[in-house]
Design an enzyme around this catalytic site. Structure first.
Site, PDB file in Angstrom:
ATOM      1  N   LYS A  16      46.668  28.679  46.577  1.00 31.14           N
ATOM      2  CA  LYS A  16      45.490  29.277  46.052  1.00 31.14           C
ATOM      3  C   LYS A  16      45.632  29.633  44.646  1.00 31.14           C
ATOM      4  O   LYS A  16      46.542  30.393  44.233  1.00 31.14           O
ATOM      5  CB  LYS A  16      45.363  30.668  46.909  1.00 31.14           C
ATOM      6  CG  LYS A  16      44.209  31.394  46.441  1.00 31.14           C
ATOM      7  CD  LYS A  16      43.545  32.312  47.573  1.00 31.14           C
ATOM      8  CE  LYS A  16      42.464  32.997  47.451  1.00 31.14           C
ATOM      9  NZ  LYS A  16      42.136  33.629  46.149  1.00 31.14           N
ATOM     10  N   CYS A  42      65.122  54.109  12.033  1.00 34.02           N
ATOM     11  CA  CYS A  42      65.844  53.666  13.188  1.00 34.02           C
ATOM     12  C   CYS A  42      66.750  54.619  14.297  1.00 34.02           C
ATOM     13  O   CYS A  42      67.271  55.657  13.623  1.00 34.02           O
ATOM     14  CB  CYS A  42      67.090  52.605  12.888  1.00 34.02           C
ATOM     15  SG  CYS A  42      67.913  51.804  14.436  1.00 34.02           S
ATOM     16  N   GLU A 102      47.566  24.375  50.823  1.00 31.14           N
ATOM     17  CA  GLU A 102      47.538  24.009  49.163  1.00 31.14           C
ATOM     18  C   GLU A 102      47.536  25.575  48.546  1.00 31.14           C
ATOM     19  O   GLU A 102      47.189  26.414  49.195  1.00 31.14           O
ATOM     20  CB  GLU A 102      46.520  23.191  48.713  1.00 31.14           C
ATOM     21  CG  GLU A 102      45.075  23.991  48.915  1.00 31.14           C
ATOM     22  CD  GLU A 102      44.020  23.059  48.642  1.00 31.14           C
ATOM     23  OE1 GLU A 102      44.225  22.050  48.294  1.00 31.14           O
ATOM     24  OE2 GLU A 102      42.863  23.483  48.915  1.00 31.14           O
ATOM     25  N   CYS A 128      64.810  47.177  12.000  1.00 31.02           N
ATOM     26  CA  CYS A 128      65.671  48.102  11.270  1.00 31.02           C
ATOM     27  C   CYS A 128      66.169  47.487  10.228  1.00 31.02           C
ATOM     28  O   CYS A 128      66.885  46.131  10.108  1.00 31.02           O
ATOM     29  CB  CYS A 128      66.866  48.524  12.320  1.00 31.02           C
ATOM     30  SG  CYS A 128      68.222  49.306  11.566  1.00 31.02           S
ATOM     31  N   LYS A 175      47.673  35.516  51.493  1.00 32.91           N
ATOM     32  CA  LYS A 175      48.073  36.035  50.163  1.00 32.91           C
ATOM     33  C   LYS A 175      49.664  36.424  50.009  1.00 32.91           C
ATOM     34  O   LYS A 175      50.053  36.863  50.875  1.00 32.91           O
ATOM     35  CB  LYS A 175      47.417  37.292  49.822  1.00 32.91           C
ATOM     36  CG  LYS A 175      45.677  37.211  49.923  1.00 32.91           C
ATOM     37  CD  LYS A 175      45.064  36.762  48.709  1.00 32.91           C
ATOM     38  CE  LYS A 175      44.902  37.527  47.876  1.00 32.91           C
ATOM     39  NZ  LYS A 175      43.902  37.718  46.940  1.00 32.91           N
ATOM     40  N   CYS A 227      70.709  54.233  13.960  1.00 37.20           N
ATOM     41  CA  CYS A 227      71.446  54.172  12.684  1.00 37.20           C
ATOM     42  C   CYS A 227      70.844  55.005  11.634  1.00 37.20           C
ATOM     43  O   CYS A 227      71.424  55.471  10.463  1.00 37.20           O
ATOM     44  CB  CYS A 227      71.912  53.012  12.091  1.00 37.20           C
ATOM     45  SG  CYS A 227      70.601  51.918  11.647  1.00 37.20           S
ATOM     46  N   TYR A 283      39.719  21.225  44.684  1.00 41.09           N
ATOM     47  CA  TYR A 283      39.772  21.635  46.276  1.00 41.09           C
ATOM     48  C   TYR A 283      38.750  21.548  47.044  1.00 41.09           C
ATOM     49  O   TYR A 283      38.755  22.352  48.119  1.00 41.09           O
ATOM     50  CB  TYR A 283      40.565  23.003  46.331  1.00 41.09           C
ATOM     51  CG  TYR A 283      39.970  24.288  45.573  1.00 41.09           C
ATOM     52  CD1 TYR A 283      38.638  24.582  46.078  1.00 41.09           C
ATOM     53  CD2 TYR A 283      40.651  24.725  44.587  1.00 41.09           C
ATOM     54  CE1 TYR A 283      37.996  25.733  45.422  1.00 41.09           C
ATOM     55  CE2 TYR A 283      40.036  25.733  43.962  1.00 41.09           C
ATOM     56  CZ  TYR A 283      38.559  26.184  44.207  1.00 41.09           C
ATOM     57  OH  TYR A 283      38.144  27.225  43.557  1.00 41.09           O
ATOM     58  N   CYS A 328      74.093  48.901  11.694  1.00 44.97           N
ATOM     59  CA  CYS A 328      73.439  49.357  12.793  1.00 44.97           C
ATOM     60  C   CYS A 328      74.314  49.319  13.808  1.00 44.97           C
ATOM     61  O   CYS A 328      74.302  47.989  14.614  1.00 44.97           O
ATOM     62  CB  CYS A 328      71.984  49.049  12.856  1.00 44.97           C
ATOM     63  SG  CYS A 328      71.168  49.608  14.308  1.00 44.97           S
ATOM     64  N   ASP A 339      45.105  31.013  40.798  1.00 45.84           N
ATOM     65  CA  ASP A 339      44.464  31.947  40.388  1.00 45.84           C
ATOM     66  C   ASP A 339      43.790  31.670  39.106  1.00 45.84           C
ATOM     67  O   ASP A 339      44.387  31.856  37.766  1.00 45.84           O
ATOM     68  CB  ASP A 339      45.720  33.072  40.046  1.00 45.84           C
ATOM     69  CG  ASP A 339      45.114  34.633  40.168  1.00 45.84           C
ATOM     70  OD1 ASP A 339      43.934  34.853  40.513  1.00 45.84           O
ATOM     71  OD2 ASP A 339      45.955  35.374  39.905  1.00 45.84           O
TER      72      ASP A 339
HETATM   73  S1  IVH Z   1      38.567  26.618  48.916  1.00 48.70           S
HETATM   74  C1  IVH Z   1      34.619  27.732  51.133  1.00 48.70           C
HETATM   75  N1  IVH Z   1      40.886  26.312  47.875  1.00 48.70           N
HETATM   76  O1  IVH Z   1      39.679  31.332  45.842  1.00 48.70           O
HETATM   77  C2  IVH Z   1      36.040  27.734  50.463  1.00 48.70           C
HETATM   78  N2  IVH Z   1      39.596  28.350  47.115  1.00 48.70           N
HETATM   79  O2  IVH Z   1      38.266  33.345  47.827  1.00 48.70           O
HETATM   80  C3  IVH Z   1      35.969  27.817  49.190  1.00 48.70           C
HETATM   81  N3  IVH Z   1      40.784  29.488  45.180  1.00 48.70           N
HETATM   82  O3  IVH Z   1      36.309  31.468  44.816  1.00 48.70           O
HETATM   83  C4  IVH Z   1      37.351  27.859  48.506  1.00 48.70           C
HETATM   84  N4  IVH Z   1      42.544  28.056  45.157  1.00 48.70           N
HETATM   85  O4  IVH Z   1      37.972  30.580  43.356  1.00 48.70           O
HETATM   86  C5  IVH Z   1      39.838  27.066  48.024  1.00 48.70           C
HETATM   87  N5  IVH Z   1      42.844  25.762  47.040  1.00 48.70           N
HETATM   88  C6  IVH Z   1      41.790  26.407  46.977  1.00 48.70           C
HETATM   89  C7  IVH Z   1      41.568  27.614  46.076  1.00 48.70           C
HETATM   90  C8  IVH Z   1      40.507  28.445  46.239  1.00 48.70           C
HETATM   91  C9  IVH Z   1      41.883  29.133  44.688  1.00 48.70           C
HETATM   92  C10 IVH Z   1      39.628  30.540  44.780  1.00 48.70           C
HETATM   93  C11 IVH Z   1      38.303  30.033  44.446  1.00 48.70           C
HETATM   94  C12 IVH Z   1      37.655  30.834  45.573  1.00 48.70           C
HETATM   95  C13 IVH Z   1      38.382  31.878  46.188  1.00 48.70           C
HETATM   96  C14 IVH Z   1      38.059  32.273  47.611  1.00 48.70           C
END
Ligand code: IVH
Length: 676
Positions: A118, A411, A116, A429, A317, A414, A228, A435, A120
């Site tokens: 990650k 500007c 899934e 401008c 990552k 011109c 998650y 211009c 942000d």
């Molecule tokens: S699982 C023990 N799943 O990443 C595992 N974390 O570096 C707990 N995060 O603090 C995290 N998406 O804020 C998990 N699909 C995802 C995630 C996720 C983002 C973040 C979360 C966590 C950090 C871990």
């Protein structure tokens, strides 16, 4: 005097309806009713609760923002620590992870992983007791976080009360709170317009919004959440696998990522990574990688933890979206509407796979607020196709004696005075089409792909033609250019000159919507141009319209109506339009005839996956036939057009029973209405 039973009954029924509509909207991504109708129900509930306060309950949808500002957040001890994830920065590190997992488990067969995005944003723990949200806490140091319950209650996708079901008595779910990209950009745009502080990225925006002491501020920020994981539970396990356990959540009203998949072995992981990396910038929210978790909860238990992270999960990552580089110069650029923006020239730097040499600095106020100076080391951020931005300077790397940036008063193109726009932030401008910069930009816009689409008329060529005084208006493209003149220009052979003339000829046959967009009326983008073309059906009607009749067009508000009206009342603009029409620019008025008479009127289509033609082109073709093209699949979708590698939209269409067309199916549909 007691509460009338009808009132109590109506309140109960309104809450049930509102909760259900919210669930369809936020969890299933499938709105059932228009927003206006939803607001009406909510308002009715508010009025009844005000009249009969004894009917108010903490889980009522009206109670999301009620509380007063806090002095400070309380500390919360996590019953189960909130850990972090180990990272894999390349394929090899991911392979090493998979090998370690198999060695520890002593299995040779490929492991099943749950994959899934990650997300942000920032991690949150939601505690439900007897189905009621009792506490929301940030991760903090993993052992102790902050109680942000008041704020989390304002997030519409977080249920205050779990929906009917077999949830355990105590349920702690974990997930990420984030700000979707559209909401983030809207927030920053409005902050820039008001001369207020912007957020550097959606992550900071989510964190900053959640850590507000006043929940009324959080309530105005567009936050969302996906779950998650789990914390404290009153039962042992919810299921045998992670994916099955997470799969229970939507029924209880808790949102989970639509991208969750089970994949087999490290090759499955890599395939998923590549696939999502391609779609990374189209998801609507930022992700910084993929999380792979051993799906079997028994296997997770035997793998256990090392100090701060689980052995059963890893974050692969993506290349980062932010990098640092040196600011070589600040130049000032004049746009099509005269808006003057400072632009950063940078020492070239690779950001998420693309070399960046220029970035926008938005406006002078923003440069001053962030105190950005030539010679600074700056952080550059790139999000998909959006123009890269300078987000901040690294003050500790500033050499001595750098001078503050000052906007010019005239500007640079011109020499006309620069004047502040109505509300003061944008400098413009005052030269108008006197211009050369504005002239050039107007012509470039006119020729651009989504406007008249004049192939071979590049930016450099337009610059040259305007600088040499060959052309001044878009109409001059058709009256003043010929192969002889063109082949006399720099970098222009006879062949390219002939090709350009042919392209000019071809571009004359266009649509009313494209033509309106090409004119470059302020605030009239493609969507508005389309709406205008649909509504009026011909140019003469539109040119005669007063602001009141313009306001009747969907998508047109008072400011836009004023811009359109003013544009068509400028003598100069009318002359250019007449000149364009006498040069032979034409379109079919009936193509823009009223929507309901068109063959695909009333049909809603969604496009997904890789198709053999650009999506924008298909979209335009469908819209021209009266169809609505939407971004997400819902109960109202008539057809999902699915190309290769179609993902969650295809799954959803399946669930909702929406008809799915492949490309052949689409061609058939177009043939059936005579437009293939
Ligand atoms: S699982 C023990 N799943 O990443 C595992 N974390 O570096 C707990 N995060 O603090 C995290 N998406 O804020 C998990 N699909 C995802 C995630 C996720 C983002 C973040 C979360 C966590 C950090 C871990």
């Amino acid at each position: 005097m007691g509460t009338p039973p009808e009132a109590a009954e109506r309140v109960g029924s309104l809450r049930a309806q509102i909760d259900r509509y919210n669930y369809h909207y936020y969890v299933l991504d499938d709105p059932l009713i228009p927003d206006g109708e939803f607001d009406r129900l909510l308002r009715e509930l508010q009025i009844l609760e005000r009249k009969y306060p004894e009917l108010v309950t903490p889980a009522s949808p009206t109670q999301r923002v009620g509380a007063r500002p806090l002095e400070a957040f309380e500390e919360v001890e996590h019953k189960v620590p909130m850990l972090s994830l180990d990272n894999a920065l390349n394929d090899r590190e991911l392979e090493d992870f998979d090998r370690r997992v198999r060695e520890r488990l002593e299995v040779a067969a490929p492991i099943i992983y749950a994959a899934e995005p990650k997300l942000d944003g920032l991690a949150i723990n939601l505690r439900y007791e007897s189905g009621m949200l009792v506490q929301a806490a940030t991760r903090g140091d993993g052992e102790h976080g902050e109680d942000v319950t008041q704020n989390v209650r304002t997030i519409p996708s977080v249920p205050l009360q779990l929906l009917d079901g077999d949830w355990p008595e105590v349920l702690e779910v974990r997930g990420e709170i984030f700000m979707p990209t559209a909401g983030f950009e809207k927030f920053n745009r409005s902050a820039l317009e008001k001369g207020e502080k912007t957020f550097a990225n959606p992550r900071n925006a989510a964190a900053g919004s959640l850590r507000q002491l006043d929940p009324r501020i959080t309530a105005q920020r567009p936050l969302a959440m996906f779950c998650y994981g789990f914390g404290d539970l009153s039962v042992a396990d919810l299921a045998v696998t992670y994916s099955a356990a997470i799969g229970l959540l939507p029924r209880w009203g808790l949102p989970v990522s639509p991208e969750l998949r089970r994949v087999e072995g490290v090759t499955g992981c890599q395939h998923y990574y590549r696939e999502l990396e391609k779609r990374r910038f189209q998801l609507g929210y930022e992700i910084d990688g993929i999380v792979f978790k051993v799906d079997d909860l028994g296997q997770q238990r035997s793998l256990g933890f090392v100090t701060r992270h689980p052995r059963w999960a890893i974050a692969r990552k993506f290349p980062p979206q932010e990098e640092m580089t040196r600011l070589l110069a600040i130049e000032v650029q004049v746009g099509r509407t005269g808006a003057v923006t400072p632009v950063a020239r940078l020492e070239p730097v690779n950001v998420a796979g693309v070399t960046v040499t220029n970035a926008t600095l938005h406006n002078a106020d923003e440069v001053r607020r962030k105190d950005i100076r030539v010679g600074d080391t700056v952080v550059i951020r790139r999000a998909g196709d959006v123009i890269p931005q300078v987000v901040r300077v690294l003050p500790e790397r500033r050499p001595p004696d750098l001078i503050e940036f000052r906007m010019p008063s005239h500007c640079p193109e011109c020499g006309s005075d620069l004047i502040r726009d109505g509300d003061g932030v944008v400098l413009r401008c005052s030269g108008g089409l006197y211009c050369p910069a504005q002239r050039k930009e107007a012509i470039k816009h006119f020729a651009s792909r989504r406007a008249l689409d004049i192939e071979g008329l590049g930016d450099r060529l337009v610059d040259q033609l305007v600088e040499k005084g060959v052309i001044e208006t878009p109409a001059d493209l058709f009256t003043k250019l010929n192969p002889a003149i063109l082949s006399g220009l720099e970098r222009m052979g006879e062949k390219s000159a002939r090709n350009l003339c042919a392209a000019l000829e071809k571009s004359k046959e266009t649509t009313l919507a494209r033509f309106l967009y090409a004119l470059g009326i302020r605030e009239v983008g493609e969507t508005t141009a389309h709406a205008l073309a649909q509504h009026f059906g011909n140019l003469a009607g539109l040119m005669k319209a007063d602001t009141e009749s313009l306001l009747a067009v969907p998508d047109v508000g008072p400011v836009v109506a004023e811009h359109i009206h003013a544009f068509f009342h400028q003598m100069h603009n009318r002359e250019v339009i007449t000149a364009l029409q006498s040069a032979g620019i034409r379109w079919n008025d009936t193509q823009a005839a009223r929507a309901e008479q068109q063959p695909l009127a009333g049909k809603t289509l969604v496009l997904t996956g890789t198709l053999s033609r650009p999506r924008a082109e298909i979209k335009e073709q469908l819209q021209a036939l009266g169809a609505k093209v939407s971004g997400s699949v819902s109960g109202k979708t008539d057809y999902l057009v699915a190309g290769e590698d179609a993902g969650s939209k295809l799954d959803k269409a399946g669930k909702l029973g929406v008809a799915v067309l492949d490309e052949k199916g689409l061609e058939k549909l177009l043939q059936s209405v005579g437009h293939a």
